[in-house]
Design a protein around this motif. Structure first.
Motif, short mmCIF file in Angstrom:
data_model
loop_
_atom_site.label_atom_id
_atom_site.label_comp_id
_atom_site.label_asym_id
_atom_site.label_seq_id
_atom_site.Cartn_x
_atom_site.Cartn_y
_atom_site.Cartn_z
N MET A 1 -21.77 1.39 7.13
CA MET A 1 -20.50 0.99 7.68
C MET A 1 -19.88 -0.07 6.78
O MET A 1 -20.54 -0.98 6.32
N THR A 2 -18.59 0.05 6.51
CA THR A 2 -17.92 -0.90 5.64
C THR A 2 -17.34 -2.04 6.46
O THR A 2 -17.06 -1.89 7.65
N ALA A 3 -17.17 -3.16 5.81
CA ALA A 3 -16.59 -4.33 6.47
C ALA A 3 -15.12 -4.06 6.73
O ALA A 3 -14.46 -3.36 5.97
N PRO A 4 -14.58 -4.61 7.83
CA PRO A 4 -13.15 -4.40 8.10
C PRO A 4 -12.30 -5.02 7.00
O PRO A 4 -12.65 -6.04 6.42
N ARG A 5 -11.20 -4.37 6.71
CA ARG A 5 -10.31 -4.87 5.67
C ARG A 5 -9.61 -6.13 6.13
O ARG A 5 -9.36 -6.33 7.30
N LYS A 6 -9.28 -6.95 5.17
CA LYS A 6 -8.56 -8.19 5.45
C LYS A 6 -7.14 -8.05 4.93
O LYS A 6 -6.87 -7.24 4.05
N PRO A 7 -6.22 -8.85 5.48
CA PRO A 7 -4.85 -8.80 4.99
C PRO A 7 -4.79 -9.14 3.51
O PRO A 7 -5.68 -9.82 3.01
N PRO A 8 -3.81 -8.69 2.80
CA PRO A 8 -2.60 -8.03 3.26
C PRO A 8 -2.77 -6.52 3.41
O PRO A 8 -3.56 -5.91 2.70
N PHE A 9 -2.02 -5.97 4.34
CA PHE A 9 -1.92 -4.53 4.51
C PHE A 9 -0.57 -4.14 3.93
O PHE A 9 0.48 -4.42 4.52
N ALA A 10 -0.61 -3.55 2.75
CA ALA A 10 0.61 -3.37 1.95
C ALA A 10 1.19 -1.97 2.09
O ALA A 10 0.47 -0.98 2.06
N LEU A 11 2.51 -1.94 2.21
CA LEU A 11 3.26 -0.70 2.23
C LEU A 11 4.09 -0.61 0.95
O LEU A 11 4.67 -1.61 0.50
N TRP A 12 4.13 0.57 0.36
CA TRP A 12 4.95 0.86 -0.82
C TRP A 12 6.23 1.48 -0.30
O TRP A 12 6.20 2.51 0.37
N VAL A 13 7.35 0.86 -0.61
CA VAL A 13 8.65 1.30 -0.09
C VAL A 13 9.50 1.76 -1.27
O VAL A 13 9.79 0.98 -2.17
N GLN A 14 9.89 3.02 -1.26
CA GLN A 14 10.71 3.59 -2.34
C GLN A 14 12.17 3.70 -1.90
O GLN A 14 12.48 3.56 -0.73
N ASN A 15 13.03 3.99 -2.87
CA ASN A 15 14.48 4.10 -2.67
C ASN A 15 15.10 2.76 -2.32
O ASN A 15 16.02 2.68 -1.51
N VAL A 16 14.58 1.70 -2.94
CA VAL A 16 15.11 0.35 -2.73
C VAL A 16 15.95 -0.01 -3.95
O VAL A 16 15.42 -0.37 -4.99
N ASP A 17 17.25 0.13 -3.83
CA ASP A 17 18.16 -0.23 -4.91
C ASP A 17 18.50 -1.71 -4.77
O ASP A 17 19.11 -2.11 -3.78
N PRO A 18 18.09 -2.55 -5.74
CA PRO A 18 18.33 -3.99 -5.61
C PRO A 18 19.80 -4.38 -5.53
O PRO A 18 20.12 -5.47 -5.10
N GLU A 19 20.69 -3.46 -5.91
CA GLU A 19 22.12 -3.75 -5.79
C GLU A 19 22.62 -3.50 -4.37
O GLU A 19 23.71 -3.91 -4.02
N ARG A 20 21.83 -2.80 -3.57
CA ARG A 20 22.26 -2.45 -2.22
C ARG A 20 21.44 -3.10 -1.11
O ARG A 20 21.86 -3.13 0.04
N VAL A 21 20.26 -3.59 -1.45
CA VAL A 21 19.40 -4.21 -0.44
C VAL A 21 18.65 -5.37 -1.10
O VAL A 21 18.31 -5.30 -2.28
N ASP A 22 18.42 -6.43 -0.35
CA ASP A 22 17.67 -7.56 -0.90
C ASP A 22 16.43 -7.82 -0.04
O ASP A 22 16.21 -7.15 0.98
N ALA A 23 15.63 -8.79 -0.46
CA ALA A 23 14.38 -9.08 0.22
C ALA A 23 14.62 -9.50 1.67
O ALA A 23 13.84 -9.16 2.57
N LYS A 24 15.72 -10.22 1.92
CA LYS A 24 16.02 -10.65 3.29
C LYS A 24 16.29 -9.44 4.20
O LYS A 24 15.82 -9.40 5.34
N ASP A 25 17.04 -8.47 3.69
CA ASP A 25 17.31 -7.25 4.48
C ASP A 25 15.99 -6.55 4.84
O ASP A 25 15.80 -6.13 5.99
#
Length: 121
Positions: A1-25
């Protein structure tokens, strides 16, 4: 049995145009689904935009919250993003060992039986 994973739990998000969306959005949209990572606690920023890839990495402190965001925001239009919407997948962590490839043995096909020949003589 493996140890439970620790954060961070990362998602890869595509179609992010920096001219149309920023980190705050992105943060405002994803934070509705649960606790985001904090650099001091988890060693990762909540949102990191990668302009050259037109993508972002979004880090959650909880696996369940990351799953909810993955399901809830798939195809979403955030900020001034137009079609296609966000494409979200799990991001491979750098500290994970590469997955072991199982060798695949070619399956031998049994010889085909020929149907009986009914020729016209």
């Amino acid at each position: 049995m493996t140890a439970p994973r620790k954060p961070p739990f990362a998602l890869w998000v595509q179609n992010v145009d920096p001219e149309r969306v920023d980190a705050k959005d992105l943060w405002e949209a994803f934070a509705r689904y649960g606790d985001m990572c904090k650099p001091r606690e988890h060693g990762a920023r909540a949102v990191e935009i990668l302009p050259e890839s037109k993508a972002a990495i979004v880090n959650f402190a909880s696996y369940d919250h990351a799953c909810a965001a993955l399901r809830g925001l798939q195809g979403a239009l955030i900020g001034r993003i137009t079609r296609p919407g966000l494409a979200i997948a799990w991001h491979k962590r750098q500290d994970e060992p590469p997955a072991k490839q199982q060798p695949v043995a070619p399956q031998e096909k049994p010889p085909k039986e020929r149907p009986p020949f009914f020729g016209l003589w």
